[in-house]
Design a protein around this motif. Sequence first.
Motif, PDB file in Angstrom:
ATOM      1  N   SER A   5    -122.030 -46.677 -29.206  1.00 23.97           N
ATOM      2  CA  SER A   5    -120.688 -47.182 -28.889  1.00 23.97           C
ATOM      3  C   SER A   5    -120.661 -47.840 -27.512  1.00 23.97           C
ATOM      4  CB  SER A   5    -119.651 -46.077 -28.990  1.00 23.97           C
ATOM      5  OG  SER A   5    -119.911 -45.046 -28.071  1.00 23.97           O
ATOM      6  N   HIS A   6    -121.468 -47.338 -26.588  1.00 25.28           N
ATOM      7  CA  HIS A   6    -121.555 -47.960 -25.267  1.00 25.28           C
ATOM      8  C   HIS A   6    -122.142 -49.371 -25.380  1.00 25.28           C
ATOM      9  CE1 HIS A   6    -121.758 -48.267 -20.962  1.00 25.28           C
ATOM     10  NE2 HIS A   6    -123.063 -48.452 -20.990  1.00 25.28           N
ATOM     11  N   LEU A   7    -123.197 -49.513 -26.158  1.00 24.18           N
ATOM     12  CA  LEU A   7    -123.797 -50.834 -26.377  1.00 24.18           C
ATOM     13  C   LEU A   7    -122.804 -51.768 -27.054  1.00 24.18           C
ATOM     14  CD1 LEU A   7    -127.450 -50.009 -27.456  1.00 24.18           C
ATOM     15  CD2 LEU A   7    -126.761 -51.410 -25.521  1.00 24.18           C
ATOM     16  N   GLN A   8    -122.049 -51.248 -28.000  1.00 23.78           N
ATOM     17  CA  GLN A   8    -121.065 -52.065 -28.697  1.00 23.78           C
ATOM     18  C   GLN A   8    -120.005 -52.571 -27.711  1.00 23.78           C
ATOM     19  OE1 GLN A   8    -119.144 -50.027 -31.923  1.00 23.78           O
ATOM     20  NE2 GLN A   8    -118.127 -51.870 -32.651  1.00 23.78           N
ATOM     21  N   GLU A   9    -119.553 -51.709 -26.809  1.00 29.72           N
ATOM     22  CA  GLU A   9    -118.573 -52.117 -25.800  1.00 29.72           C
ATOM     23  C   GLU A   9    -119.151 -53.187 -24.870  1.00 29.72           C
ATOM     24  OE1 GLU A   9    -115.262 -51.558 -25.144  1.00 29.72           O
ATOM     25  OE2 GLU A   9    -115.387 -50.770 -27.181  1.00 29.72           O
ATOM     26  N   LEU A  10    -120.405 -53.007 -24.462  1.00 29.59           N
ATOM     27  CA  LEU A  10    -121.039 -54.004 -23.600  1.00 29.59           C
ATOM     28  C   LEU A  10    -121.144 -55.348 -24.314  1.00 29.59           C
ATOM     29  CD1 LEU A  10    -123.921 -51.946 -21.937  1.00 29.59           C
ATOM     30  CD2 LEU A  10    -121.787 -52.716 -20.879  1.00 29.59           C
ATOM     31  N   ARG A  11    -121.477 -55.315 -25.594  1.00 28.86           N
ATOM     32  CA  ARG A  11    -121.571 -56.557 -26.373  1.00 28.86           C
ATOM     33  C   ARG A  11    -120.211 -57.237 -26.498  1.00 28.86           C
ATOM     34  NH1 ARG A  11    -125.499 -53.357 -29.768  1.00 28.86           N
ATOM     35  NH2 ARG A  11    -127.534 -54.180 -29.162  1.00 28.86           N
ATOM     36  N   LYS A  12    -119.156 -56.444 -26.664  1.00 26.08           N
ATOM     37  CA  LYS A  12    -117.798 -57.000 -26.735  1.00 26.08           C
ATOM     38  C   LYS A  12    -117.436 -57.683 -25.420  1.00 26.08           C
ATOM     39  CE  LYS A  12    -115.620 -53.782 -29.961  1.00 26.08           C
ATOM     40  NZ  LYS A  12    -114.563 -52.759 -30.070  1.00 26.08           N
ATOM     41  N   LYS A  13    -117.740 -57.023 -24.311  1.00 26.09           N
ATOM     42  CA  LYS A  13    -117.453 -57.599 -22.997  1.00 26.09           C
ATOM     43  C   LYS A  13    -118.237 -58.894 -22.804  1.00 26.09           C
ATOM     44  CE  LYS A  13    -116.346 -53.291 -20.648  1.00 26.09           C
ATOM     45  NZ  LYS A  13    -116.714 -52.372 -19.586  1.00 26.09           N
ATOM     46  N   HIS A  14    -119.505 -58.893 -23.231  1.00 25.98           N
ATOM     47  CA  HIS A  14    -120.352 -60.084 -23.119  1.00 25.98           C
ATOM     48  C   HIS A  14    -119.750 -61.217 -23.939  1.00 25.98           C
ATOM     49  CE1 HIS A  14    -123.851 -62.686 -23.950  1.00 25.98           C
ATOM     50  NE2 HIS A  14    -124.185 -62.363 -22.714  1.00 25.98           N
ATOM     51  N   GLN A  15    -119.321 -60.938 -25.160  1.00 28.94           N
ATOM     52  CA  GLN A  15    -118.719 -61.949 -26.018  1.00 28.94           C
ATOM     53  C   GLN A  15    -117.424 -62.474 -25.415  1.00 28.94           C
ATOM     54  OE1 GLN A  15    -119.959 -63.473 -28.655  1.00 28.94           O
ATOM     55  NE2 GLN A  15    -118.136 -64.750 -28.749  1.00 28.94           N
ATOM     56  N   LEU A  45    -124.425 -58.140 -17.852  1.00 30.28           N
ATOM     57  CA  LEU A  45    -124.181 -57.422 -19.098  1.00 30.28           C
ATOM     58  C   LEU A  45    -125.335 -57.604 -20.068  1.00 30.28           C
ATOM     59  CD1 LEU A  45    -120.403 -58.119 -19.746  1.00 30.28           C
ATOM     60  CD2 LEU A  45    -121.464 -55.902 -19.327  1.00 30.28           C
ATOM     61  N   LYS A  46    -125.837 -58.829 -20.173  1.00 33.91           N
ATOM     62  CA  LYS A  46    -126.958 -59.107 -21.072  1.00 33.91           C
ATOM     63  C   LYS A  46    -128.182 -58.292 -20.667  1.00 33.91           C
ATOM     64  CE  LYS A  46    -129.744 -62.908 -22.853  1.00 33.91           C
ATOM     65  NZ  LYS A  46    -129.990 -64.351 -22.792  1.00 33.91           N
ATOM     66  N   GLU A  47    -128.458 -58.221 -19.374  1.00 35.84           N
ATOM     67  CA  GLU A  47    -129.600 -57.449 -18.889  1.00 35.84           C
ATOM     68  C   GLU A  47    -129.409 -55.961 -19.168  1.00 35.84           C
ATOM     69  OE1 GLU A  47    -129.637 -58.729 -14.822  1.00 35.84           O
ATOM     70  OE2 GLU A  47    -130.966 -60.430 -15.268  1.00 35.84           O
ATOM     71  N   GLU A  48    -128.190 -55.462 -18.984  1.00 29.39           N
ATOM     72  CA  GLU A  48    -127.901 -54.051 -19.249  1.00 29.39           C
ATOM     73  C   GLU A  48    -128.045 -53.741 -20.736  1.00 29.39           C
ATOM     74  OE1 GLU A  48    -126.599 -50.109 -18.190  1.00 29.39           O
ATOM     75  OE2 GLU A  48    -127.533 -51.745 -17.119  1.00 29.39           O
ATOM     76  N   ILE A  49    -127.563 -54.643 -21.582  1.00 30.61           N
ATOM     77  CA  ILE A  49    -127.700 -54.460 -23.032  1.00 30.61           C
ATOM     78  C   ILE A  49    -129.186 -54.418 -23.402  1.00 30.61           C
ATOM     79  CG2 ILE A  49    -127.362 -55.587 -25.275  1.00 30.61           C
ATOM     80  CD1 ILE A  49    -124.662 -56.663 -24.061  1.00 30.61           C
ATOM     81  N   ALA A  50    -129.973 -55.335 -22.862  1.00 31.41           N
ATOM     82  CA  ALA A  50    -131.401 -55.380 -23.161  1.00 31.41           C
ATOM     83  C   ALA A  50    -132.093 -54.098 -22.680  1.00 31.41           C
ATOM     84  CB  ALA A  50    -132.042 -56.596 -22.516  1.00 31.41           C
ATOM     85  N   ARG A  51    -131.739 -53.649 -21.485  1.00 32.14           N
ATOM     86  CA  ARG A  51    -132.342 -52.436 -20.930  1.00 32.14           C
ATOM     87  C   ARG A  51    -132.018 -51.214 -21.793  1.00 32.14           C
ATOM     88  NH1 ARG A  51    -131.137 -48.221 -17.865  1.00 32.14           N
ATOM     89  NH2 ARG A  51    -128.969 -48.786 -17.567  1.00 32.14           N
ATOM     90  N   LEU A  52    -130.770 -51.078 -22.183  1.00 35.59           N
ATOM     91  CA  LEU A  52    -130.360 -49.924 -22.974  1.00 35.59           C
ATOM     92  C   LEU A  52    -130.894 -49.995 -24.405  1.00 35.59           C
ATOM     93  CD1 LEU A  52    -126.679 -49.485 -21.762  1.00 35.59           C
ATOM     94  CD2 LEU A  52    -128.655 -48.066 -21.179  1.00 35.59           C
ATOM     95  N   SER A  53    -131.086 -51.180 -24.913  1.00 35.48           N
ATOM     96  CA  SER A  53    -131.603 -51.345 -26.281  1.00 35.48           C
ATOM     97  C   SER A  53    -133.061 -50.926 -26.375  1.00 35.48           C
ATOM     98  CB  SER A  53    -131.455 -52.791 -26.730  1.00 35.48           C
ATOM     99  OG  SER A  53    -130.086 -53.130 -26.852  1.00 35.48           O
ATOM    100  N   GLN A  54    -133.780 -50.972 -25.260  1.00 37.91           N
ATOM    101  CA  GLN A  54    -135.205 -50.611 -25.257  1.00 37.91           C
ATOM    102  C   GLN A  54    -135.413 -49.100 -25.207  1.00 37.91           C
ATOM    103  OE1 GLN A  54    -136.895 -52.700 -21.987  1.00 37.91           O
ATOM    104  NE2 GLN A  54    -136.877 -54.673 -23.034  1.00 37.91           N
ATOM    105  N   VAL A  55    -134.405 -48.369 -24.795  1.00 41.63           N
ATOM    106  CA  VAL A  55    -134.512 -46.913 -24.629  1.00 41.63           C
ATOM    107  C   VAL A  55    -134.527 -46.215 -25.956  1.00 41.63           C
ATOM    108  CG1 VAL A  55    -133.401 -44.887 -23.674  1.00 41.63           C
ATOM    109  CG2 VAL A  55    -133.476 -46.990 -22.369  1.00 41.63           C
TER     110      VAL A  55
END
Length: 55
Positions: A5-15, A45-55
């Motif tokens: 859900s955190h990643l989803q929120e970050l993606r919404k903010k990015h969009q 935001l894009k960098e944070e999404i990428a970082r969290l997606s790798q975890v």
Amino acid sequence: MSMGSHLQELRKKHQHLSEAVEEALRHPAYDDLEIAEMKKQKLRLKEEIARLSQV
């Protein structure tokens, strides 16, 4: 808040920022510094999404 859900929120903010930048670019009177700041936020935001997606 779960990671998904955190990643989803970050993606919404990015969009949302993407849409705001596009809208601002269509109006020549828009402040270039504000557009640049939105682009920086979008990149962070894009960098944070990428970082969290790798975890």
